[in-house]
Design a protein around this motif. Sequence first.
Motif, short mmCIF file in Angstrom:
data_model
loop_
_atom_site.label_atom_id
_atom_site.label_comp_id
_atom_site.label_asym_id
_atom_site.label_seq_id
_atom_site.Cartn_x
_atom_site.Cartn_y
_atom_site.Cartn_z
N ILE B 47 38.78 36.65 26.64
CA ILE B 47 38.60 35.22 26.42
C ILE B 47 39.96 34.54 26.28
O ILE B 47 40.19 33.47 26.84
N ASN B 48 40.85 35.17 25.56
CA ASN B 48 42.17 34.58 25.37
C ASN B 48 42.91 34.41 26.70
O ASN B 48 43.49 33.37 26.97
N ARG B 49 42.83 35.46 27.54
CA ARG B 49 43.54 35.38 28.82
C ARG B 49 42.90 34.33 29.73
O ARG B 49 43.59 33.63 30.46
N ALA B 50 41.57 34.24 29.66
CA ALA B 50 40.87 33.28 30.52
C ALA B 50 40.97 31.87 29.94
O ALA B 50 40.78 30.89 30.66
N GLY B 51 41.25 31.76 28.66
CA GLY B 51 41.26 30.45 28.01
C GLY B 51 39.86 30.13 27.54
O GLY B 51 39.62 29.82 26.39
N SER B 52 38.93 30.24 28.47
CA SER B 52 37.52 29.97 28.18
C SER B 52 36.71 30.70 29.25
O SER B 52 37.12 30.77 30.40
N CYS B 53 35.59 31.27 28.87
CA CYS B 53 34.78 31.99 29.85
C CYS B 53 33.32 32.00 29.45
O CYS B 53 32.96 31.50 28.38
N THR B 54 32.48 32.60 30.29
CA THR B 54 31.04 32.64 30.03
C THR B 54 30.59 34.08 29.78
O THR B 54 31.32 35.03 30.09
N SER B 55 29.40 34.24 29.28
CA SER B 55 28.82 35.57 29.05
C SER B 55 28.68 36.33 30.36
O SER B 55 28.95 37.53 30.42
N THR B 56 28.24 35.64 31.38
CA THR B 56 28.05 36.26 32.69
C THR B 56 29.35 36.90 33.17
O THR B 56 29.37 38.02 33.67
N GLU B 57 30.45 36.16 33.00
CA GLU B 57 31.77 36.64 33.40
C GLU B 57 32.12 37.92 32.64
O GLU B 57 32.57 38.91 33.24
N LEU B 58 31.91 37.90 31.34
CA LEU B 58 32.21 39.07 30.51
C LEU B 58 31.34 40.25 30.90
O LEU B 58 31.81 41.39 30.95
N ALA B 59 30.08 40.00 31.20
CA ALA B 59 29.16 41.08 31.58
C ALA B 59 29.65 41.76 32.85
O ALA B 59 29.60 42.98 32.98
N GLU B 60 30.15 40.95 33.80
CA GLU B 60 30.67 41.53 35.04
C GLU B 60 31.94 42.32 34.77
O GLU B 60 32.09 43.44 35.26
N GLU B 61 32.83 41.76 33.99
CA GLU B 61 34.10 42.43 33.69
C GLU B 61 33.87 43.75 32.99
O GLU B 61 34.52 44.75 33.30
N PHE B 62 32.96 43.78 32.04
CA PHE B 62 32.72 44.98 31.25
C PHE B 62 31.69 45.89 31.89
O PHE B 62 31.43 46.99 31.40
N ASP B 63 31.07 45.42 32.95
CA ASP B 63 30.05 46.19 33.65
C ASP B 63 28.89 46.58 32.73
O ASP B 63 28.48 47.74 32.67
#
Lengths: 153, 153
Positions: B47-63
């Motif tokens: 979140i810090n690197r992205a500044g702001s993000c969504t749950s969907t984004e995190l779910a993809e990143e973390f698989d």
Amino acid sequence: MTYSIQELIDSYIDLSFSVHRKGESLIREQIEGDLLTNDQHYTLRYINRAGSCTSTELAEEFDVKKSAITAIINRLWEKGFIQRTRDENDRRVVYLTLTKQGKELYIKTEEKIYKLVETFIKQFDQEEIQAFIKTYEKLNKILIESKDYKVEE
Amino acid sequence: MTYSIQELIDSYIDLSFSVHRKGESLIREQIEGDLLTNDQHYTLRYINRAGSCTSTELAEEFDVKKSAITAIINRLWEKGFIQRTRDENDRRVVYLTLTKQGKELYIKTEEKIYKLVETFIKQFDQEEIQAFIKTYEKLNKILIESKDYKVEE
DNA sequence: GGTTAATAGTTAAACAGGTTAACAATTAAA
DNA sequence: TTTAATTGTTAACCTGTTTAACTATTAACC
């Protein structure tokens, strides 16, 4: 190909994250249906390589408490993949070995993982293989030596 | 320094295990008291690197599935480290950002991890650094490209 | 425009894996 | 022979995960 120390640190963190997340999820997909989890497979692997081992040994290898190992072993035992044998000389000790069923499942799963990793390795050219070996040996050394590292406050 | 393909595969598996287990446990020890888990720190980092993000984004990143992210975010939100802001244009979307508290904790923790990794990097000589970079770039490439790898039966 | 898809996120139930703390059984040390 | 230490287990509790159902909202289609 020149990285600042900062970039090197970032690279290390990124790589560690990738190996953990993406690598583990690739391996998970090679594991037999819903019969085994990742950690359960690692447990079978360790026991298979050792031939026979104890909970204490597994706890040290995995860097977790013994009660965590008991839980994993229980699940594998319930499924019939692991045998528990009490040491008659030191009756505190319980030896863990794979059952025939456990060994068969382990080998089958491990073959799939080998095929996956083989596709990785085959994408390396000669130079990349040398770089990988150098990195592998160095990182293993560092990780073992840093076991008790503590940042100064 | 010549390894057979078999040995290379074993090395890869060992390295992956070491980085996962020993590396993660070293990082865990750098994390602030009992305030954060490893995964929670990774979440703050993203979140810090992205500044702001969504749950969907995190779910993809973390698989992982989105519900797993909801659980992690809930815990971070309860501790006051994360803010949820509804998108007024598309009211399905929730933006995640760090609170002041969350950012402070993240930075403090990250600094400790950097110090740890720095001690690793500083043990590399010039050749080993080049080998590490080559391996890092290659492995990242392979892990991304193999995202949907399936072993043939 | 009104119905049908698809998307974003949440919730609940169930499980795996982790810690801490207490315990039993056994062996080692004093 | 009393006291330590060791091996493994159990119980309570937490985190992270999946599946499946759900709400709310937006997009697509006829």
